[in-house]
Design a protein around this motif. Structure first.
Motif, short mmCIF file in Angstrom:
data_model
loop_
_atom_site.label_atom_id
_atom_site.label_comp_id
_atom_site.label_asym_id
_atom_site.label_seq_id
_atom_site.Cartn_x
_atom_site.Cartn_y
_atom_site.Cartn_z
N SER A 294 41.69 39.93 52.89
CA SER A 294 40.34 39.60 53.16
C SER A 294 39.27 39.59 53.70
CB SER A 294 40.62 37.94 53.79
OG SER A 294 41.41 38.25 55.03
N GLU A 350 35.11 35.55 44.67
CA GLU A 350 35.91 34.94 45.23
C GLU A 350 37.26 35.85 45.51
OE1 GLU A 350 36.46 33.54 48.69
OE2 GLU A 350 35.21 32.90 47.64
N ASN A 351 37.69 36.32 46.58
CA ASN A 351 39.20 36.44 46.62
C ASN A 351 40.83 34.62 46.01
OD1 ASN A 351 42.49 36.86 47.97
ND2 ASN A 351 40.85 38.38 49.42
N LYS A 353 43.54 34.55 47.26
CA LYS A 353 43.57 33.85 48.38
C LYS A 353 43.59 32.92 49.18
CE LYS A 353 45.67 37.30 50.11
NZ LYS A 353 46.69 38.71 50.97
N SER A 354 41.43 32.48 48.71
CA SER A 354 41.05 31.84 50.09
C SER A 354 41.17 30.56 49.86
CB SER A 354 39.30 31.74 49.36
OG SER A 354 38.86 31.56 48.39
N GLU A 355 40.91 29.98 50.21
CA GLU A 355 40.77 28.12 50.72
C GLU A 355 40.20 27.81 49.69
OE1 GLU A 355 40.78 26.47 53.93
OE2 GLU A 355 42.31 27.13 55.09
#
Length: 393
Positions: A294, A350-351, A353-355
């Protein structure tokens, strides 16, 4: 007239000494950037800090001006240095996040023989990872993927889009049916030249060999040449090999000048692409996805099929907008065997794993008939900071 203080040889010796000192300082700075990356692991701070970069550039510009260096010169140099620092830190952090990738040698498949643009992109990408290559030449994009799928290569490198000719549709179509994951990307400068093997003149050329993409990317210049026969090859490397073997005064290849040297070819004309800023974006695929920390900028690529009714695609795009997810690419391709049905390819900054990305995927899954994540990977496009506004250029 004032006599020079030093002889030309003395001047060149001093220039070389200064150049060597600059290289040593750049190497020292790069190692310090590695220490910065280690520190950011402890503090969980992201690699990029736009406020810090802007302040750094402003200070350097001011210092440079006191040394009679103009602002544009200083900014250009340090944009390159900052880009290298960011990518160097990203590579280090990715190795920490993916310890299984710590291999000194990687088998890499690509289109064409040595000297093709895909080969150049492969070398540039893995040189930044400090990884040596076992190079596996392939004659088709399908073979590039298949070599990785069956385990004969660790990675495959494929061109996906060009700033002049647009998307490479064949690669998008193949991505519909592969189990591989996108694990990286690189923007490769494309510097097209006319290359010949025989002692000839530009006006004598009537036949040009190359991959179809370079023909398209240089269409304006080729039109200006008049009645030219365009012969298509599987890669720019094959085109250069053919011209080298023919050794005829009327034939030439479109390719990279440095690659042409491998085949004994001489440039007749440089910078023949429709756009002077000509880049091809390549993707790197592997059998397993990678974890993207992240702390670094990430991109996610997904493919989806929407319902065949008005507004279906718009609803999906609104999900991204409402969650403030920046979409950098939207491409549609027909679904083979299903007339009038489209498969959409989407790149977002965007990653996975991000919310916010997980929320987006949940919404998109509800709205689409089919959705699949093709990969999440570090973004190699390091946009420079504008020293005046602090915004990314």
């Amino acid at each position: 007239m004032t006599e020079p203080q030093y002889s030309l040889d003395e001047i060149r010796t001093n220039v070389s000494r200064i150049d060597n000192e600059i290289l040593k300082l750049l190497a020292e700075r790069r190692q310090l950037s590695l220490e910065v990356a280690k520190s950011k692991i402890q503090t969980a701070k992201p690699v990029r800090d736009q406020i810090r970069e802007q302040a750094l550039l402003l200070r350097l510009i001011e210092t440079g001006q006191s040394l009679q260096l103009d602002a544009q010169y200083v900014t250009q140099i340090f944009h390159t240095i900052i880009e290298d620092s960011v990518l160097f830190q990203q590579a280090y952090l990715q190795k920490i996040a993916n310890p299984e990738s710590l291999q000194p040698v990687a088998r890499v498949s690509f289109l064409g023989a040595k000297g093709s643009y895909s080969n150049l992109a492969s070398r540039n990408y893995f040189s930044k990872k400090q990884t040596k290559l076992v190079e596996l030449s392939c004659s088709t994009f399908r073979d590039v993927l298949h070599t990785v799928e069956i385990g004969n290569a660790d990675y495959g490198v494929l061109p996906i889009e060009n700033t002049s000719s647009g998307s490479i549709n064949e690669v998008y179509d193949l991505l519909q049916h592969t189990s591989l994951s996108i694990v990286g990307e690189i923007n490769q400068p494309i510097e097209h030249c006319l290359l010949a093997a025989a002692d000839t003149k530009l006006e004598d050329i009537d036949t040009l060999y190359s991959h179809p993409q370079p023909h398209q990317q240089c269409s304006e210049y080729l039109h200006s040449m008049g009645n030219i026969t365009q012969e298509y090859c599987s890669s720019t490397a094959e085109a250069m090999k053919i011209v080298a073997e023919l050794k005829q005064p009327n034939v030439a290849a479109i390719g990279n000048a440095s690659s042409g040297e491998l085949y004994g070819l001489t440039p007749l004309k440089s910078n023949i692409a429709n756009q002077q800023e000509n880049y091809t974006r390549f993707i790197v695929v592997a059998r397993k996805p990678v974890e993207v920390t992240s702390l670094i900028p990430a991109k996610t690529t997904l493919t989806m099929s929407t319902a065949q009714k008005a507004g279906s695609l718009v609803e999906c795009l609104l999900v991204l907008r409402n969650l403030n997810i920046n979409m950098t690419k939207l491409e549609s391709r027909p679904v083979i065997g299903n007339p009038w049905e489209e498969m959409f390819y989407v790149d977002v900054e965007e990653n996975l794993k991000s919310e916010v990305m997980q929320e987006a995927l949940e919404e998109l899954t509800r709205l689409t008939r089919f959705i699949k994540v093709l990969g999440c990977y570090p973004s190699e496009n390091v946009k420079p900071v504008d020293p005046e506004t602090g915004d990314l250029l």
